[in-house]
Write an enzyme that holds these catalytic residues in place. Structure first.
Site, short mmCIF file in Angstrom:
data_model
loop_
_atom_site.label_atom_id
_atom_site.label_comp_id
_atom_site.label_asym_id
_atom_site.label_seq_id
_atom_site.Cartn_x
_atom_site.Cartn_y
_atom_site.Cartn_z
N HIS A 22 56.73 70.96 1.21
CA HIS A 22 56.17 71.15 2.54
C HIS A 22 55.07 70.14 2.76
O HIS A 22 54.42 69.70 1.81
CB HIS A 22 55.62 72.57 2.70
CG HIS A 22 56.68 73.61 2.86
ND1 HIS A 22 56.55 74.69 3.69
CD2 HIS A 22 57.91 73.73 2.31
CE1 HIS A 22 57.64 75.44 3.64
NE2 HIS A 22 58.47 74.87 2.79
N CYS B 267 57.69 79.29 5.41
CA CYS B 267 57.98 80.64 4.91
C CYS B 267 57.25 81.68 5.75
O CYS B 267 56.02 81.64 5.85
CB CYS B 267 57.54 80.74 3.44
SG CYS B 267 57.69 82.41 2.77
#
Length: 310
Positions: A209, A240
Site C-alpha cells: 500500500h 482494508c
C-alpha cells in the site's frame, strides 16, 4: 541493481480497490472496467470476493459479474475468499482460482475474520482439501506481514513459521501483504530475501500500500530481493475496511510506468491502462491517487514556450 527482466502484475482494483468506495458500481460498470483492463493486456485479475454482502456491500454482485467474464481464458480470474463457506460459494459459481486471506497478526485477524491466526491455520487444512478435491487453484495472502496497526511489528520468524505451515498444503502462491502501508524498503528487502532464499522452489508475491508514500520503493526492494509478482490497484484506490487508515493500494499505472522505465517488462499496455484509470475516475466521481494518469508518461515531451518580451 540485479532485477528480473519481466514481472507479473496482479490487478486487484475490481476487488480490493472498490471495497472501500462509497459508490457501489453496477455489474455493467464493472464490465466496462474489465474490458478496458483486458485491452490493456492485464493477465491476472482479482475480480471480486465471496464475503457477506452486509460486511462488504461493494462485492454483493460478484457472482453475477463473474458469469459475464468467465469465458476469457487469456485472463486468470481470481476470487477472494475469507473461509470455507466463501470457497464453497466460489465453487458453486464455477470459479477456478481463489485467494484465501488471513493475517499474521492475531488482533487484525480477529477483526477481519473473527479468528486468531492459529485458528485460521488450523482450519486451512479443510479449505485446502476442498480446493484440491474440486480442482481449484488456491493462493494465500498473509496480511500484516510487515506490521500490524494494532500490535505493531511482526517478527520475520513469525512469517517464516506461517509459510512453513502453509507449504504443508497444496497451494499455488503465497503473497506477503503490507496491509496498512507500514513497510519500508530495507525491511521489505530483508524479509523477502530471506523468504526467497529459504523457499527457492515456490512462487511468492507481494502486496503493498502507498499509505505513507513508500509503495513504489517497497516494490523495488522486493524486486531486488527476487520477487517477480506484485499486486496493484487501478488508480491507486482501495484498502482494508477492517484496519484504520489503510487506504492507498499501489497504483497499477504508476507501478507499470516505473517498471517499464527501469527496463523491467510487464506486458501491459500503459496507454490503455491510463485510459482505464481515467474512466474509473469518471465512474467513481472523484479524483484518484495515481500520479501517471495526471502527469502523463515521463517520455512525454512538451513544446518550448514562446519567449515573452516586454
Amino acid at each position: 541493481m540485479k532485477l528480473a527482466d519481466h514481472v507479473t502484475i496482479y490487478e486487484v482494483g475490481l476487488r480490493d480497490g472498490l471495497q472501500l468506495e462509497s459508490k457501489i458500481l453496477s455489474v455493467d460498470e464493472k464490465l466496462e472496467l474489465f474490458y478496458l483492463l483486458q485491452m490493456a493486456n492485464v493477465s491476472e485479475l482479482e475480480f471480486g470476493s465471496f464475503v457477506h454482502p452486509k460486511l462488504v456491500p461493494q462485492m454483493a454482485n460478484t457472482a453475477e459479474f463473474y458469469h459475464h467474464v468467465k469465458e476469457f481464458p487469456e485472463i486468470e480470474l481470481v476470487a477472494l475468499i475469507p473461509n470455507l463457506k466463501g470457497l464453497e460459494l466460489a465453487k458453486q459459481n464455477g470459479v477456478r482460482s481463489v485467494n484465501y486471506v488471513f493475517s499474521a497478526s492475531n488482533t487484525h485477524n480477529q477483526q477481519n475474520v473473527r479468528q486468531t491466526t492459529e485458528q485460521s491455520l488450523e482450519n486451512f487444512s479443510n479449505l485446502s482439501q476442498f480446493a484440491s478435491d474440486n480442482d481449484i487453484a488456491l493462493n494465500v495472502t498473509v496480511a500484516t506481514s510487515f506490521g500490524c496497526p494494532f500490535e505493531g511489528s511482526v517478527l520475520p520468524q513469525r512469517i517464516m513459521n506461517i509459510i512453513e505451515k502453509l507449504l504443508l498444503h497444496n497451494i499455488k502462491r503465497i503473497t506477503l501483504a503490507d496491509t496498512t502501508g507500514m513497510a519500508n524498503p530495507k525491511q521489505v528487502y530483508q524479509l523477502t530475501k530471506q523468504v526467497v532464499n529459504e523457499f527457492r522452489d515456490f512462487e511468492f508475491g507481494c502486496h503493498f500500500h502507498n499509505t505513507r508514500g513508500m509503495g513504489l520503493a517497497n516494490i523495488v526492494a522486493g524486486l531486488e530481493a527476487g520477487i517477480t509478482i506484485f499486486d496493484a490497484s487501478l488508480g491507486g484506490i482501495g484498502g482494508c475496511p477492517f484496519a484504520p487508515g489503510a487506504t492507498g493500494n499501489v497504483c497499477t499505472e504508476d507501478v507499470v510506468h516505473m517498471l517499464e522505465e527501469m527496463g523491467v517488462r510487464t506486458s501491459i499496455n500503459l496507454d490503455q491502462l491510463i485510459h482505464a484509470s481515467n474512466r474509473l475516475e469518471e465512474l467513481l466521481g472523484h479524483e484518484l491517487p495515481g500520479q501517471v494518469a495526471k502527469a502523463g508518461k515521463s517520455s512525454r515531451l512538451y513544446p518550448v514556450p514562446n519567449k515573452v518580451t516586454s
